[in-house]
Design an enzyme around this catalytic site. Structure first.
Site, PDB file in Angstrom:
ATOM      1  N   GLN A   1      -7.473 -20.437 -43.513  1.00 11.70           N
ATOM      2  CA  GLN A   1      -8.362 -19.872 -42.505  1.00 11.70           C
ATOM      3  C   GLN A   1      -9.678 -19.472 -43.175  1.00 11.70           C
ATOM      4  O   GLN A   1      -9.681 -18.681 -44.124  1.00 11.70           O
ATOM      5  CB  GLN A   1      -7.726 -18.659 -41.833  1.00 11.70           C
ATOM      6  CG  GLN A   1      -8.564 -18.131 -40.670  1.00 11.70           C
ATOM      7  CD  GLN A   1      -7.999 -16.868 -40.069  1.00 11.70           C
ATOM      8  OE1 GLN A   1      -7.989 -15.826 -40.711  1.00 11.70           O
ATOM      9  NE2 GLN A   1      -7.528 -16.949 -38.830  1.00 11.70           N
TER      10      GLN A   1
ATOM     11  N   TYR B   1     -15.226 -10.748 -36.097  1.00 12.07           N
ATOM     12  CA  TYR B   1     -15.906 -11.235 -37.295  1.00 12.07           C
ATOM     13  C   TYR B   1     -17.093 -12.118 -36.886  1.00 12.07           C
ATOM     14  O   TYR B   1     -17.420 -12.232 -35.715  1.00 12.07           O
ATOM     15  CB  TYR B   1     -14.906 -11.930 -38.220  1.00 12.07           C
ATOM     16  CG  TYR B   1     -13.842 -10.966 -38.717  1.00 12.07           C
ATOM     17  CD1 TYR B   1     -14.191  -9.839 -39.455  1.00 12.07           C
ATOM     18  CD2 TYR B   1     -12.500 -11.144 -38.398  1.00 12.07           C
ATOM     19  CE1 TYR B   1     -13.232  -8.926 -39.880  1.00 12.07           C
ATOM     20  CE2 TYR B   1     -11.531 -10.238 -38.823  1.00 12.07           C
ATOM     21  CZ  TYR B   1     -11.910  -9.126 -39.552  1.00 12.07           C
ATOM     22  OH  TYR B   1     -10.968  -8.219 -39.954  1.00 12.07           O
TER      23      TYR B   1
ATOM     24  N   ARG C   1      -9.228 -19.905 -34.377  1.00 15.28           N
ATOM     25  CA  ARG C   1      -8.537 -18.740 -33.800  1.00 15.28           C
ATOM     26  C   ARG C   1      -9.559 -17.922 -33.019  1.00 15.28           C
ATOM     27  O   ARG C   1     -10.643 -17.630 -33.521  1.00 15.28           O
ATOM     28  CB  ARG C   1      -7.902 -17.890 -34.902  1.00 15.28           C
ATOM     29  CG  ARG C   1      -7.382 -16.534 -34.406  1.00 15.28           C
ATOM     30  CD  ARG C   1      -6.811 -15.687 -35.533  1.00 15.28           C
ATOM     31  NE  ARG C   1      -5.373 -15.865 -35.617  1.00 15.28           N
ATOM     32  CZ  ARG C   1      -4.505 -14.860 -35.752  1.00 15.28           C
ATOM     33  NH1 ARG C   1      -4.924 -13.611 -35.800  1.00 15.28           N
ATOM     34  NH2 ARG C   1      -3.219 -15.101 -35.832  1.00 15.28           N
TER      35      ARG C   1
ATOM     36  N   GLY D   1       3.418 -13.127 -37.204  1.00 16.55           N
ATOM     37  CA  GLY D   1       2.808 -12.401 -38.299  1.00 16.55           C
ATOM     38  C   GLY D   1       3.804 -11.493 -38.987  1.00 16.55           C
ATOM     39  O   GLY D   1       4.312 -11.795 -40.067  1.00 16.55           O
ATOM     40  N   ARG D   2       4.120 -10.353 -38.355  1.00 15.89           N
ATOM     41  CA  ARG D   2       4.981  -9.359 -38.997  1.00 15.89           C
ATOM     42  C   ARG D   2       6.379  -9.899 -39.282  1.00 15.89           C
ATOM     43  O   ARG D   2       7.002  -9.513 -40.283  1.00 15.89           O
ATOM     44  CB  ARG D   2       5.055  -8.105 -38.135  1.00 15.89           C
ATOM     45  CG  ARG D   2       3.728  -7.354 -38.102  1.00 15.89           C
ATOM     46  CD  ARG D   2       3.785  -6.117 -37.223  1.00 15.89           C
ATOM     47  NE  ARG D   2       2.473  -5.473 -37.160  1.00 15.89           N
ATOM     48  CZ  ARG D   2       2.196  -4.380 -36.458  1.00 15.89           C
ATOM     49  NH1 ARG D   2       3.166  -3.811 -35.741  1.00 15.89           N
ATOM     50  NH2 ARG D   2       0.990  -3.862 -36.461  1.00 15.89           N
TER      51      ARG D   2
END
Length: 365
Positions: A98, A186, A233, A322-323
């Site tokens: 990424q 971002y 994303r 993710g987690r």
């Protein structure tokens, strides 16, 4: 009907399952942003993912959102990534990177701090910006954001070229695919937001012009990879890091339609709002599924059973976790068995050594 264990193709890249590892900032690179052997071990442990999307990686020195987040703009960084890619491939895995620029999400603690780069130098809500780094006690802590200034046209073009150079470096070291981090406030998201982008030139004003920066970045990435292996994303309905937009649909619809026309391969829909108990997944799917022909990956607060249902119904093509991947290096096997799932130690999310990073056990086979 397909499920998490059905194969999936990104062009000629064959994924053995649809259990994607989401990009996770863990801050285990050096302070010079060089990837480490610890990171290689981490990704090798998780090589059973259909695709690993490795953590957000800085494409230029001016991107300084997190301490110890890796970069891919020096030869030392590039060489270190090459070792990680080889190790994952040797373990039978597939890995994407990424690409990331934090923009105004920055904290410059150098001896001669410089303003961060952003679309318009908006500094009205710096307290909304989440920047993390090593504090005085050696632990990761939230830092005060550095004020930003508006980028010149030359700096915008230079940053787009830097994304292209990062994509070229990814290709040279063998990453299987690349993804633009256009979510979570971002730099690409800052250009899309009418709050953080108040420009009146070709990169601001109308929703279509606000989308131009992200489009040109993806076009630069497409110079080095087949379209099917390039993705983005996005989190259009999140105002994380202060990227406020009361009506994001027009800009993001134009963005996704344009990238679909360029035959971009995959779109990862990050439901960042789930961190705060608000779910936007259905809203995103209703907006983008009719206009995007590529692979749609859902992310955010999704359990394996729900993921299987989403895939079986054709709502999405794959799900990135993710987690669950943080704490379960053998996640596909655990899903196959119906658990159990280890819970991630979130106090060890950022920085430090292998504890809370590479010491989660696999199931006994």
């Amino acid at each position: 009907m397909p499920d998490l264990f059905s194969p999936l193709a990104l062009g000629d890249l064959q994924l053995p399952n649809r259990i994607i590892m989401a990009p996770l900032t863990r801050s285990r690179a050096t302070m010079d942003r060089v990837p480490t052997a610890m990171m290689a071990e981490h990704y090798v442990q998780r090589a059973g993912a259909g695709l690993i999307i490795a953590e957000a990686t800085n494409i230029a020195p001016q991107s300084i959102a997190w301490d110890c987040a890796p970069g891919i703009f020096t030869q030392q960084q590039i060489d270190a990534w090459a070792k990680i890619v080889r190790a994952v491939h040797d373990a039978g895995g597939r890995i994407a990177l990424q690409l990331w620029h934090g923009g105004r999400v920055a904290s410059d603690r150098s001896a001669n701090p410089q303003p961060a780069l952003s679309p318009s130098g908006v500094n009205e809500n710096l307290d909304a910006i989440t920047v993390w780094g090593i504090g005085p006690e050696g632990k990761f802590t939230k830092l005060k954001a550095t004020e930003s200034r508006a980028m010149s046209l030359a700096e915008i073009k230079e940053t787009i070229r830097a994304f292209g150079a990062a994509a070229r470096a990814c290709k040279e070291v063998g990453f299987d695919a690349i993804e633009l981090h256009g979510a979570n406030g971002y730099l690409p998201h800052q250009f899309l937001s009418p709050f953080t982008n108040r420009r009146d030139d070709e990169y601001g004003g109308t929703p279509e012009k606000r989308a131009r920066f992200a489009i040109e970045v993806v076009q630069a990435m497409l110079q080095h990879y087949p379209p099917a292996r390039v993705g983005m994303r996005i989190s259009p309905f999140s105002d994380y890091n202060g990227a406020i937009d009361p009506d994001p649909e027009r800009a993001f619809r134009f963005l996704v339609k344009t990238l679909n026309d360029a035959r971009m391969g995959f779109l990862e829909l990050a439901d960042t709002s789930f961190w705060y108990g608000k779910f936007e997944r259905s809203r995103m799917l209703d907006l983008f599924k009719p206009i995007f022909d590529g692979i749609v990956i859902a992310n955010g607060g999704i359990e394996p059973a729900q993921a299987n249902d989403l895939i079986a119904r054709g709502a999405v093509d794959a799900v990135s976790f993710g987690r669950l991947w943080m704490a379960n290096p053998d996640l596909p096997e655990r899903i196959r068995r119906g658990g159990p799932y280890t819970k991630a130690n979130l106090r060890r999310s950022y920085g430090g050594g292998p504890d809370g990073y590479n010491d989660y056990p696999a199931l006994d086979h």
